[in-house]
Scaffold this motif. Structure first.
Motif, PDB file in Angstrom:
ATOM      1  N   THR A 167       0.790  -1.621  -0.158  1.00  4.46           N
ATOM      2  CA  THR A 167      -0.116   0.044   0.055  1.00  4.46           C
ATOM      3  C   THR A 167       1.103   1.429   0.075  1.00  4.46           C
ATOM      4  N   VAL A 168       0.230   2.153  -0.203  1.00  5.97           N
ATOM      5  CA  VAL A 168       1.160   3.399  -0.587  1.00  5.97           C
ATOM      6  C   VAL A 168       0.507   4.722   0.276  1.00  5.97           C
ATOM      7  N   CYS A 169       1.054   5.369   0.706  1.00  3.20           N
ATOM      8  CA  CYS A 169       0.350   6.731   1.591  1.00  3.20           C
ATOM      9  C   CYS A 169       0.882   8.053   1.078  1.00  3.20           C
ATOM     10  N   LEU A 170       0.843   8.807   1.148  1.00  2.41           N
ATOM     11  CA  LEU A 170       0.807  10.207   0.956  1.00  2.41           C
ATOM     12  C   LEU A 170       0.651  10.942   2.515  1.00  2.41           C
ATOM     13  N   ALA A 171       1.813  11.532   3.025  1.00  4.98           N
ATOM     14  CA  ALA A 171       1.459  12.156   4.294  1.00  4.98           C
ATOM     15  C   ALA A 171       1.610  13.540   4.014  1.00  4.98           C
ATOM     16  N   LEU A 172       0.783  14.300   4.378  1.00  6.48           N
ATOM     17  CA  LEU A 172       1.071  16.001   3.755  1.00  6.48           C
ATOM     18  C   LEU A 172       0.916  16.931   6.021  1.00  6.48           C
ATOM     19  N   SER A 227      -8.134   8.027  -8.238  1.00  2.64           N
ATOM     20  CA  SER A 227      -8.366   7.644  -9.214  1.00  2.64           C
ATOM     21  C   SER A 227      -7.129   6.373  -8.875  1.00  2.64           C
ATOM     22  N   ILE A 228      -6.164   6.960  -8.409  1.00  2.00           N
ATOM     23  CA  ILE A 228      -4.423   6.183  -8.924  1.00  2.00           C
ATOM     24  C   ILE A 228      -5.072   5.213  -7.384  1.00  2.00           C
ATOM     25  N   ARG A 229      -5.897   5.236  -6.208  1.00  2.63           N
ATOM     26  CA  ARG A 229      -5.518   4.541  -4.991  1.00  2.63           C
ATOM     27  C   ARG A 229      -4.625   4.521  -4.133  1.00  2.63           C
ATOM     28  N   VAL A 230      -4.322   6.177  -3.934  1.00  2.77           N
ATOM     29  CA  VAL A 230      -2.951   6.372  -3.176  1.00  2.77           C
ATOM     30  C   VAL A 230      -4.165   7.195  -2.168  1.00  2.77           C
TER      31      VAL A 230
END
Length: 255
Positions: A225-230, A244-247
């Motif tokens: 799995t991938v995650c963008l942490a902000l 749409s890109i499952r992030v």
């Protein structure tokens, strides 16, 4: 249609967020209207149209609710337990993804595809990399590494690793690994621009593809799995791209 083209289901919460709805439960009515419209159109065409509304799923299970079971049994699907039900639904999704006449359905219903309002951001993300690792980026990376729960992992999950290299030559901001479960986290500081956040979303897609390819070659069954942490706020106009890109996107409040 966008989700069908990208072969990705979408949770009620994610769809409500994109549409600016505060309560995901209110989606039940419009999704029911969509179902009735497709049933009527299929009758007029004398042809089957897959129930595309079933791509909207429960966040925890990743599956449509039990109300969809009636449609499946009407089409001859059977199952004996929850594992077989999941397999049946995944089979049915293939019909949705491969249905070739969604544009004709839109035209018949006097609808248009959802507009792409971020083409400039996507194009701009291809040019110019980041500005290097500043103090805020480094602090955020270390905070996430030591606090797995901030990206949705369990509170007792082992701490991660920073700057882990992968076969593409990239170095991951944070990598969590536990019992065959891999979670890659790309972090962006509070001052990251929408263009930089866009780039981060696509970086996540790249990392997932590389690690899945590596696992396949090594005959491993790692779940990636991938995650963008902000540290800052995720721009609302990027929600369609995220969906749409499952992030997964996590807003991180450093304490």
């Amino acid at each position: 249609m966008r989700q069908a083209a990208s072969k990705q289901p979408l949770s009620y919460e994610a769809l409500a967020d994109e549409l600016g709805m505060t309560n995901p439960r209110v989606l039940n009515y419009p999704l029911g209207c969509l179902d009735r419209a497709l049933v009527e159109l299929a009758a007029n065409w004398k042809d089957d149209i897959p129930h595309i509304q079933s791509l909207v799923v429960n966040k925890q299970t990743g599956l449509p609710g039990p109300g969809f079971d009636g449609f499946l049994t009407d089409e001859g699907y059977t199952w004996n337990d929850s594992i077989e039900r999941r397999s049946v639904i995944e089979q049915y999704r293939t019909k949705i993804y491969e249905y070739p006449y969604w544009n004709d359905v839109l035209s018949e219903l006097n609808l248009s595809p959802s507009p792409n309002e971020i083409a400039d951001l996507i194009d701009g993300a291809a040019y110019g990399g980041g500005q290097g690792e500043g103090l805020e980026h480094k602090a955020l990376k270390e905070f996430v590494c030591n606090n797995p729960h901030v990206v949705g992992l369990s509170a007792d999950h082992p701490k991660g690793q920073t700057e882990r290299g992968i076969p593409s030559g990239d170095r991951l901001d944070v990598l969590f690994y536990h019992k065959g479960q891999i979670c890659v986290v790309e972090v962006k500081p509070k001052n990251a621009s929408p263009q930089e956040i866009t780039r981060g979303l696509f970086q996540c897609v790249k990392y997932r593809a590389v690690l899945e390819a590596q696992a396949t070659f090594n005959n491993q069954t790692n779940d990636v799995t991938v995650c963008l942490a902000l540290a800052g706020t995720f721009p609302h106009k990027l929600i369609p791209l995220r969906n749409s890109i499952r992030v997964k996107v996590s807003n991180v409040l450093m304490r």
